[in-house]
Design a protein around this motif. Structure first.
Motif: not given
Length: 524
Positions: A216, A263, A268, A270-272, A288, A303, A305, A326, A328, A447
């Protein structure tokens, strides 16, 4: 030949620095190193190549196929790959068209038979009708008009939007881990190298073949497009009694609930999208930054990975074997039974900035008309030492109206990009702006695991009475607005009135590796 830094390229093309490094590892682009310069730079050839990669990715061409296309001068190779992708799209379009046609038939049947019962799907005649449906071949429509990049971006965004079916809810059990963290350029690779060396030298996979590995970004604050990751931590789970050699660190992970999503194509962003899914979920909420382990060296509660099939990847070390999940952090929402739902609605302050009020002040979004008033605050030599300028560009000491206007324009841009909200503090008796408050947290682009609060105010208002009034409002309103579990602010020893005010409200000292004089308060 003009060279661009990794930050410039990341910002100009809207892709993360990590994505650029992945493209380089996959052999799609090449970077260079300038003499006496720490970071990667890209020449015009690399930029041209990157543009091709971006377009092909938005056309849903896999990275491996992109490598074949760009590294092969034979056009026949590209034609064959495109035809293969068109064929797969045709199959997908046909399947969707089939579903659509059946739904249309259901609608028609229901309209024709207003008194039909809901046993329709058990009706033998309906199944017979479905079996006789015919569908035209779904060929991609030929259109000589040029499609804009904006249209392509929109199509790509719609196709990749995270939906309920894409997200798994998993519980990570408590575990002991060996942790490696590294700082600066290439920190992710450095931390991974330390963990890989430990796994091999210790024979961990023979002792614990079910070992799991997580990584992370633990940079202070959020890393956004155009910024470089400054700190990264990698874990591997170990037996509870295993000795952990330096420089690795033993950490005890408490476990917890996570929203999981593979993922996709190493994008990346994809995090959002996963964060957006969490923030709109009616069953789970963002967790978080919650303290699921202790870490005096780095931030905690991030979060993860997770490296899937870590057993195989740890032995091969090849990119083709690397797949990430990922994770979260989330928690179940408390029951809303018997509560007024309107009071539970989450207001996104970046869509509609609220106006907040105390006995003496109004807080509203700053605007350009505040320039003259705020210049008096930011040129106030008694107030300047107390400004919260950590991690900011410049010291916010301004003496020209042009500088103040430029600052306001920058704040407006940051608000549009959902980076932070800068409120003007308006004295209700005079109607003048006498300072500002900045806040950001989980809601928005950063975030951030903690809400970060900055308060700049004219020296005549730097009094315990007024400061307590403003901080009380912030504690009451900003926790729900920015969906954070704690708020951090700065108060240096010189700020005696400020220290009295925040101490009375329950703020306590907050220690970090590279910041001083921070104070924190937990969500009530």
């Amino acid at each position: 030949m003009k060279l661009q830094t990794i930050s410039q390229v990341s910002r100009d093309y809207g892709i993360s620095a990590r994505m650029l490094r992945y493209y380089e590892q996959a052999g799609l682009i090449k970077s260079n190193r300038k003499e006496d310069y720490a970071y990667r730079v890209y020449d015009e050839t690399a930029i041209s190549r990157l543009r091709q990669v971006i377009v092909l990715r938005k056309l849903r061409v896999p990275v491996k196929q992109i490598a074949s296309i760009l590294n092969n001068a034979n056009a026949a190779e590209a034609v064959e790959i495109f035809r293969q992708n068109i064929s797969e799209l045709d199959e997908e379009i046909t399947a969707l068209s089939t579903v659509k046609s059946i739904l249309i038939r259901f609608v028609e049947e229901l309209r024709e038979k207003a008194n039909i019962d809901l046993n329709l799907l058990n009706n033998e005649s309906m199944f017979s009708a479905i079996n006789t449906l015919s569908f035209p071949n779904n060929q991609i429509k030929e259109n000589k008009e040029d499609l804009s990049m904006g249209e392509l971006n929109k199509a790509s965004e719609n196709l990749d939007k995270t939906q309920d079916k894409d997200v798994r809810i998993v519980y990570l059990p408590p575990m002991t881990v060996a942790a490696a963290y590294a700082l600066g350029e290439g920190c992710e690779g450095k931390a991974l190298e330390m963990i890989n060396r430990f796994v091999k030298e210790s024979g961990l996979l023979k002792i614990k073949p079910d070992a799991r590995s997580f990584g992370f970004d633990c940079s202070k604050g959020a890393v956004v497009t155009g910024e470089i990751t400054q700190a990264y931590e990698v874990w591997v789970s170990v037996p509870d009694d295993m000795e952990i050699p330096m420089p690795l660190i033993r950490r005890e992970f408490c476990g917890g609930l996570y929203a999981a999503h593979v993922l996709r194509n190493w994008d990346f962003d994809d995090w959002r999208k996963l964060g957006e899914w969490v923030n709109t979920s009616d069953k789970y909420e963002n967790d978080w930054g919650s303290p699921r382990w202790e870490s005096p060296e780095t931030v905690f509660g991030q979060g993860f990975e997770e490296t899937l099939n870590f057993y195989n990847y740890a032995q091969s070390g090849e990119m083709k074997d690397l797949q990430l999940d990922l994770l979260f952090p989330i928690k179940e929402k408390k029951s809303t039974k018997g509560k007024n739902m309107s009071s539970l609605e989450i207001i996104n302050p970046y869509k509609k900035c609220p106006v907040l009020e105390t006995e003496h002040f109004l807080l509203r979004l700053v605007h350009m008309e505040d320039a003259d008033d705020l210049l008096k605050c930011y040129s106030d030599i008694k107030a300047q030492p107390l400004f919260n300028t950590d991690n900011c560009f410049g010291d916010f000491c301004m003496y020209k109206i042009e500088d103040m206007q430029n600052c306001l324009a920058a704040w407006a841009t940051a608000y549009e990009q959902e980076e932070y909200v800068r409120f003007a503090i308006v004295d209700k008796s005079s109607g003048k702006a006498i300072g500002t408050i900045e806040i950001f947290g989980t809601i928005g682009a950063y975030k951030a695991p903690e809400g970060v609060l900055r308060l700049d105010i004219c020296s005549e208002y730097e009094r315990q009475q007024f400061l307590k009034e403003l901080f009380t409002l912030c504690v009451k309103e900003f926790f729900p607005l920015f969906q954070t579990e704690r708020i951090i602010t700065k108060a240096i020893p010189l700020a005696l009135e400020r220290l009295k005010a925040i101490s009375q409200l329950g703020f306590r000292p907050y220690r970090t590796q590279d910041r001083e004089h921070l104070w924190v308060i937990e969500k009530p």
